[in-house]
Design an enzyme around this catalytic site. Structure first.
Site, PDB file in Angstrom:
ATOM      1  CB  SER A 121      -0.810   0.314   1.447  1.00 24.70           C
ATOM      2  OG  SER A 121      -1.424  -1.375   1.302  1.00 24.70           O
ATOM      3  CG  HIS A 142      -2.577  -1.160  -3.891  1.00 25.39           C
ATOM      4  ND1 HIS A 142      -3.707   0.877  -3.418  1.00 25.39           N
ATOM      5  CD2 HIS A 142      -2.081  -2.243  -2.752  1.00 25.39           C
ATOM      6  CE1 HIS A 142      -3.393   0.570  -1.680  1.00 25.39           C
ATOM      7  NE2 HIS A 142      -3.074  -0.487  -1.583  1.00 25.39           N
ATOM      8  CD  GLU A 154      -4.002   3.247  -5.857  1.00 30.47           C
ATOM      9  OE1 GLU A 154      -4.637   4.480  -6.383  1.00 30.47           O
ATOM     10  OE2 GLU A 154      -3.134   2.172  -5.138  1.00 30.47           O
ATOM     11  CG  ASN A 192      -3.832   4.367   0.873  1.00 34.33           C
ATOM     12  OD1 ASN A 192      -4.582   3.927   0.777  1.00 34.33           O
ATOM     13  ND2 ASN A 192      -2.870   2.624   0.473  1.00 34.33           N
TER      14      ASN A 192
HETATM   15  N1  LIG Z   1      -5.365  -4.659   4.890  1.00 36.37           N
HETATM   16  C1  LIG Z   1      -5.837  -3.893   3.692  1.00 36.37           C
HETATM   17  O1  LIG Z   1      -6.871  -3.111   3.520  1.00 36.37           O
HETATM   18  C2  LIG Z   1      -5.076  -4.063   2.627  1.00 36.37           C
HETATM   19  C3  LIG Z   1      -5.263  -3.265   1.559  1.00 36.37           C
HETATM   20  C4  LIG Z   1      -4.453  -2.680   0.345  1.00 36.37           C
HETATM   21  C5  LIG Z   1      -3.491  -3.258   0.421  1.00 36.37           C
HETATM   22  N2  LIG Z   1      -2.896  -4.248   1.575  1.00 36.37           N
HETATM   23  C6  LIG Z   1      -1.514  -4.813   1.571  1.00 36.37           C
HETATM   24  O2  LIG Z   1      -1.209  -6.474   1.483  1.00 36.37           O
HETATM   25  C7  LIG Z   1      -0.296  -6.359   2.239  1.00 36.37           C
HETATM   26  C8  LIG Z   1      -0.614  -7.257   3.279  1.00 36.37           C
HETATM   27  O3  LIG Z   1      -1.492  -7.014   3.566  1.00 36.37           O
HETATM   28  P1  LIG Z   1      -2.570  -8.170   5.365  1.00 36.37           P
HETATM   29  O4  LIG Z   1      -3.494  -6.913   5.322  1.00 36.37           O
HETATM   30  O5  LIG Z   1      -3.502  -8.716   3.578  1.00 36.37           O
HETATM   31  O6  LIG Z   1      -2.032  -8.696   6.271  1.00 36.37           O
HETATM   32  P2  LIG Z   1      -2.043 -10.152   6.869  1.00 36.37           P
HETATM   33  O7  LIG Z   1      -1.074  -9.293   8.105  1.00 36.37           O
HETATM   34  O8  LIG Z   1      -3.703  -9.804   7.371  1.00 36.37           O
HETATM   35  O9  LIG Z   1      -1.689 -10.941   5.899  1.00 36.37           O
HETATM   36  C9  LIG Z   1      -0.307 -11.393   5.802  1.00 36.37           C
HETATM   37  C10 LIG Z   1       0.076 -12.751   5.420  1.00 36.37           C
HETATM   38  O10 LIG Z   1       0.935 -12.918   5.421  1.00 36.37           O
HETATM   39  C11 LIG Z   1       1.815 -13.708   6.304  1.00 36.37           C
HETATM   40  N3  LIG Z   1       2.410 -14.047   5.587  1.00 36.37           N
HETATM   41  C12 LIG Z   1       4.233 -13.839   6.758  1.00 36.37           C
HETATM   42  N4  LIG Z   1       5.008 -14.141   5.860  1.00 36.37           N
HETATM   43  C13 LIG Z   1       5.161 -14.866   5.257  1.00 36.37           C
HETATM   44  C14 LIG Z   1       6.100 -15.183   4.378  1.00 36.37           C
HETATM   45  N5  LIG Z   1       7.823 -15.864   4.404  1.00 36.37           N
HETATM   46  N6  LIG Z   1       5.514 -16.290   3.418  1.00 36.37           N
HETATM   47  C15 LIG Z   1       4.698 -16.158   2.840  1.00 36.37           C
HETATM   48  N7  LIG Z   1       3.187 -15.741   4.278  1.00 36.37           N
HETATM   49  C16 LIG Z   1       3.849 -15.035   4.930  1.00 36.37           C
HETATM   50  C17 LIG Z   1       1.337 -13.901   7.405  1.00 36.37           C
HETATM   51  O11 LIG Z   1       1.194 -15.269   7.654  1.00 36.37           O
HETATM   52  C18 LIG Z   1      -0.091 -13.821   7.204  1.00 36.37           C
HETATM   53  O12 LIG Z   1      -1.342 -14.701   7.000  1.00 36.37           O
HETATM   54  C19 LIG Z   1       0.909  -5.871   3.171  1.00 36.37           C
HETATM   55  O13 LIG Z   1       1.233  -5.244   1.434  1.00 36.37           O
HETATM   56  C20 LIG Z   1      -0.336  -4.637   2.899  1.00 36.37           C
HETATM   57  O14 LIG Z   1       0.093  -3.249   3.146  1.00 36.37           O
HETATM   58  C21 LIG Z   1      -3.912  -4.336   2.734  1.00 36.37           C
END
Ligand SMILES: NC(=O)c1ccc[n+]([C@@H]2O[C@H](COP(=O)([O-])OP(=O)(O)OC[C@H]3O[C@@H](n4cnc5c(N)ncnc54)[C@H](O)[C@@H]3O)[C@@H](O)[C@H]2O)c1
Length: 502
Positions: A121, A142, A154, A192
């Protein structure tokens, strides 16, 4: 020749990754979902089964379709299984060191033609790409939360992304049923960057005592028809994430409006991160969403209305219909309202100048009607609590939600909305994105009823320009100064920014 993507790897099956895997599988692609360990893989499987299960329960999918979708997703804890993927998208936590380590590994494991994408993000896609031997094949993709529902993607290309790749990824997004918006690698991308400036600004208004959390939320939700107010949204996004994105924006822009509001730091330090911890700006202890209702109180025997236009007559008619006695005065002569219990001056600019012309300046409040549901009530330094409360109650009686605030340029709604619109014009002016893409991004990424340029055209360019000038005159905040493009369009008499620049 355009690339084709048939086998897609998704690394990290948390909030975003599980949704992204589902989106690809629904579109008929083969998916390899990778998690860190067996326990996390089970949670990922749970997310996938839960989300598709809900779709079955709602009648959006049959059980057979659900099984087909889940059957296209292979789950593993081994990154090595990604060797044959055409595209790998990463959705692990937003920590640069984690992402760099992963991309270095993916670079080693994946076939030379594979494209590596990040769902970050706020981190620099360029910096992530630089950890690989194939930076030209690294891109941002994204998605928005929840990925199966939100229509926006995006697509972020860097200065070294190979020609045509962003277009191929945009085509892939369309194949997934999404609307792509393609931009360069700037902090916050489109959504964002515009959204967090606005949310951070709302925090600033509360900190400065301009208005309250509840009133600001009500003003933006009911007045502007945003799906939720800024504090409800901050709690939903997570205050830690919001703080971090503001930090990243500030580091790149050095615009102090991006510097995270101190209240965000305080809440994050206290562990109050929003919905996910049960408390942020609101408390969710009992699981009920916040409400803004309070009961109406006292009445007034005679209300005064100050206003020069039709709005004053319309308000008088509303008071009449509700059984309240009221009189109207024009701003040139306030005599008719001198004896009223409460004097309501219709204005979207400060009204203290009017108050000092009355024998009872403490009885005057400013009133700005927003849309058909909200009434902003401005108290000057002289306004008594009784007058403010009376105006508050009168608004309830005529069916509007009162929003109390200080007598400052822009009150609440315009103070928040106009700088957001100005930021969008500046973004356009900088050549970062287009009118259509910015409008699409904010409508589809945030669920706003209209994009910023659609809003600008609807409100009127001159009105917004003048509102920004008033904000700038009061705060001398450089980013409140109308964007040169906006100023010039008004000067040139161009009525629609979308027609001009679209
Ligand atoms: N949550 C949101 O609203 C949102 C929206 C858009 C983008 N994002 C982006 O998406 C990404 C993930 O965010 P999220 O909210 O899904 O996080 P989250 O914490 O819900 O999920 C992350 C997952 O990655 C796994 N993980 C961690 N290290 C790992 C590895 N080395 N190999 C494989 N899996 C691994 C974890 O076990 C977890 O299940 C981030 O970069 C975040 O900025 C989040």
């Amino acid at each position: 020749m355009a690339r084709t993507f048939e086998t897609v790897g998704v690394v990290g099956l948390g909030t975003m990754g599980a949704g992204i895997a589902e989106v690809f599988a629904r579109a008929g692609l083969s998916v390899i979902g990778v998690e860190a360990d067996e326990a996390a893989l089970d949670r990922g499987r749970g997310h996938l089964e839960g989300s598709t299960g809900k779709a079955v329960a709602r009648g959006k999918l049959t059980t057979d379709q659900q099984q087909e979708i889940l059957g296209r997703i292979v789950l593993t804890t081994s990154r090595e299984d990604l060797a044959d993927a055409d595209l790998v998208i990463e959705a692990i936590p937003e920590v640069m060191e984690f992402k760099r380590g992963l991309f270095a590994d993916l670079d080693r494991i994946c076939k030379p033609s594979a494209v590596l994408a990040t769902n970050t993000s706020s981190l620099s896609v360029t910096a992530i790409a630089a950890t690989t031997s194939r930076p030209a094949q690294v891109i941002g993709m994204h998605f928005f939360n929840p990925a199966p529902i939100m229509k926006l993607v995006e697509v972020i290309h860097t200065v070294v992304t190979e020609d045509g790749l962003a277009a191929d990824i945009a085509d892939l997004a369309r194949r997934l049923g999404k609307t792509p918006v393609t931009v360069g690698d700037r902090a916050g991308f489109v959504v964002n960057r515009l959204l967090l400036s606005y949310l951070n600004h709302a925090c600033g208004l509360v900190e400065s005592g301009r208005s309250t959390r509840d009133d600001i939320d009500a003003a933006m939700k009911l007045g502007v028809r945003f799906p939720m107010g800024p504090f409800t949204l901050l709690d939903l996004i997570g205050l830690d994430t919001s703080y971090e994105v503001c930090e990243v924006l500030f580091r790149e822009s050095r615009d102090r409006r991006h510097a995270p509001a101190p209240v965000l730091r305080e809440l994050v330090t206290a562990g109050l991160l929003g919905r996910k911890t049960g408390r942020g700006f609101y408390s969710y202890a009992d699981g009920t969403p916040p409400t803004h209702e309070t009961a109406a109180r006292s009445a007034v025997s005679m209300a005064g209305i100050v206003g020069d236009g039709e709005d004053a007559a319309a308000l008088l008619a509303r008071f009449d219909a509700a059984g309240f006695k009221a009189v109207v005065a024009e701003t040139s002569d306030l005599t008719p309202v001198a004896g009223a219990d409460v004097v309501i001056a219709l204005s979207d600019t400060p009204v203290v100048e009017l108050a000092v012309r009355l024998p009872h300046p403490e009885r005057l409040v400013g009133l700005h009607l927003v849309g058909d549901a909200v009434a902003e009530i401005a108290s000057t330094v002289l306004t008594s609590d009784e007058a403010a409360a009376a105006a508050h109650d009168l608004m309830k009686v005529i069916g509007r939600t009162p929003v109390s605030c200080r007598d400052r340029a822009g009150l609440v709604v315009n103070a928040l909305l106009y700088p957001y619109l100005n930021d969008a014009v500046r973004m356009l002016e900088s050549g970062y994105s287009t009118v259509e893409d910015i409008d699409n991004a904010m409508r589809l990424g945030c669920g706003y009823p209209a994009g910023p340029f659609e809003m600008l055209d609807a409100i009127g360019l001159e009105k917004v320009r003048d509102g920004l000038r008033a904000l700038y005159a009061e705060y001398r905040e450089p980013s409140f100064a109308p964007a040169p493009l906006l100023d010039q369009l008004v000067t040139a008499g161009v009525p629609s920014i979308r027609e001009h620049a679209g």
